[in-house]
Scaffold this motif. Structure first.
Motif, PDB file in Angstrom:
ATOM      1  N   ALA A  36       0.902   7.281  -7.485  1.00 46.57           N
ATOM      2  CA  ALA A  36      -0.147   8.181  -7.968  1.00 46.57           C
ATOM      3  C   ALA A  36       0.414   9.484  -8.528  1.00 46.57           C
ATOM      4  O   ALA A  36       0.069   9.873  -9.650  1.00 46.57           O
ATOM      5  CB  ALA A  36      -1.143   8.468  -6.852  1.00 46.57           C
TER       6      ALA A  36
ATOM      7  N   HIS B 101      -1.761  14.384  -4.529  1.00 40.22           N
ATOM      8  CA  HIS B 101      -1.269  13.044  -4.219  1.00 40.22           C
ATOM      9  C   HIS B 101       0.238  13.031  -3.917  1.00 40.22           C
ATOM     10  O   HIS B 101       0.860  11.976  -3.910  1.00 40.22           O
ATOM     11  CB  HIS B 101      -1.571  12.088  -5.377  1.00 40.22           C
TER      12      HIS B 101
ATOM     13  N   PRO C 144       2.597  11.359   0.076  1.00 40.17           N
ATOM     14  CA  PRO C 144       3.509  10.248   0.381  1.00 40.17           C
ATOM     15  C   PRO C 144       4.955  10.546  -0.012  1.00 40.17           C
ATOM     16  O   PRO C 144       5.881  10.133   0.685  1.00 40.17           O
ATOM     17  CB  PRO C 144       2.951   9.088  -0.439  1.00 40.17           C
ATOM     18  N   TRP C 145       5.157  11.272  -1.105  1.00 44.40           N
ATOM     19  CA  TRP C 145       6.521  11.632  -1.513  1.00 44.40           C
ATOM     20  C   TRP C 145       7.137  12.613  -0.521  1.00 44.40           C
ATOM     21  O   TRP C 145       8.323  12.495  -0.184  1.00 44.40           O
ATOM     22  CB  TRP C 145       6.522  12.240  -2.912  1.00 44.40           C
TER      23      TRP C 145
ATOM     24  N   ALA D 121       0.829  -1.206   0.000  1.00 44.25           N
ATOM     25  CA  ALA D 121       0.000   0.000   0.000  1.00 44.25           C
ATOM     26  C   ALA D 121       0.863   1.255   0.000  1.00 44.25           C
ATOM     27  O   ALA D 121       0.542   2.241  -0.672  1.00 44.25           O
ATOM     28  CB  ALA D 121      -0.935  -0.007   1.203  1.00 44.25           C
ATOM     29  N   ASP D 122       1.963   1.230   0.749  1.00 46.02           N
ATOM     30  CA  ASP D 122       2.866   2.385   0.772  1.00 46.02           C
ATOM     31  C   ASP D 122       3.468   2.634  -0.602  1.00 46.02           C
ATOM     32  O   ASP D 122       3.524   3.775  -1.068  1.00 46.02           O
ATOM     33  CB  ASP D 122       3.981   2.178   1.794  1.00 46.02           C
ATOM     34  N   TRP D 123       3.947   1.578  -1.246  1.00 44.12           N
ATOM     35  CA  TRP D 123       4.544   1.737  -2.572  1.00 44.12           C
ATOM     36  C   TRP D 123       3.507   2.139  -3.606  1.00 44.12           C
ATOM     37  O   TRP D 123       3.783   2.926  -4.500  1.00 44.12           O
ATOM     38  CB  TRP D 123       5.264   0.459  -2.997  1.00 44.12           C
ATOM     39  N   LEU D 124       2.294   1.625  -3.477  1.00 47.42           N
ATOM     40  CA  LEU D 124       1.228   1.988  -4.407  1.00 47.42           C
ATOM     41  C   LEU D 124       0.855   3.454  -4.257  1.00 47.42           C
ATOM     42  O   LEU D 124       0.583   4.134  -5.252  1.00 47.42           O
ATOM     43  CB  LEU D 124       0.011   1.091  -4.180  1.00 47.42           C
ATOM     44  N   SER D 125       0.887   3.969  -3.037  1.00 45.83           N
ATOM     45  CA  SER D 125       0.569   5.383  -2.837  1.00 45.83           C
ATOM     46  C   SER D 125       1.623   6.287  -3.470  1.00 45.83           C
ATOM     47  O   SER D 125       1.321   7.416  -3.855  1.00 45.83           O
ATOM     48  CB  SER D 125       0.423   5.699  -1.349  1.00 45.83           C
ATOM     49  N   LEU D 126       2.840   5.790  -3.601  1.00 49.82           N
ATOM     50  CA  LEU D 126       3.891   6.575  -4.259  1.00 49.82           C
ATOM     51  C   LEU D 126       3.718   6.624  -5.774  1.00 49.82           C
ATOM     52  O   LEU D 126       4.311   7.468  -6.439  1.00 49.82           O
ATOM     53  CB  LEU D 126       5.263   5.995  -3.924  1.00 49.82           C
TER      54      LEU D 126
END
Length: 90
Positions: free
Chosen positions: A30, A74, A77-78, A23-28
């Motif tokens: 976007a 979005h 997260p970055w 989930a963390d990597w997927l949020s990156l």
């Protein structure tokens, strides 16, 4: 919990941690995806047919500004990743 698969629980050991990592990597993904979409739309996109009726209604009309706004919204997260690494480097 109701509505969550059993593997999503925190007590599952590495199963829950793996799901959180994905989930963390997927949020990156976007923000760069929307930035690429804005660039591709700007360079080769057709004019917006749906937005052409209200051309001068807003400076934010069109797909490119929309993708850029989505990139900005979005980017959290970055920003968290960058600032956490800066704190760890000190």
């Amino acid at each position: 919990m109701i509505g969550q698969p059993e593997s999503a629980g925190a007590s599952d050991g590495c199963g829950g941690a793996a799901a959180l990592g994905v989930a963390d990597w997927l949020s990156l993904a976007a923000a760069p995806t929307f930035a690429i979409m804005a660039l591709l739309t700007l360079l080769g996109g057709a004019p917006d047919m749906m937005c052409s009726a209200a051309q001068d209604a807003s400076p934010l009309n069109g797909m490119v500004p929309m993708y850029l706004l989505m990139t900005a919204f979005h980017s959290a997260p970055w920003l968290k990743l960058v600032f956490s690494r800066q704190r760890g480097a000190r």
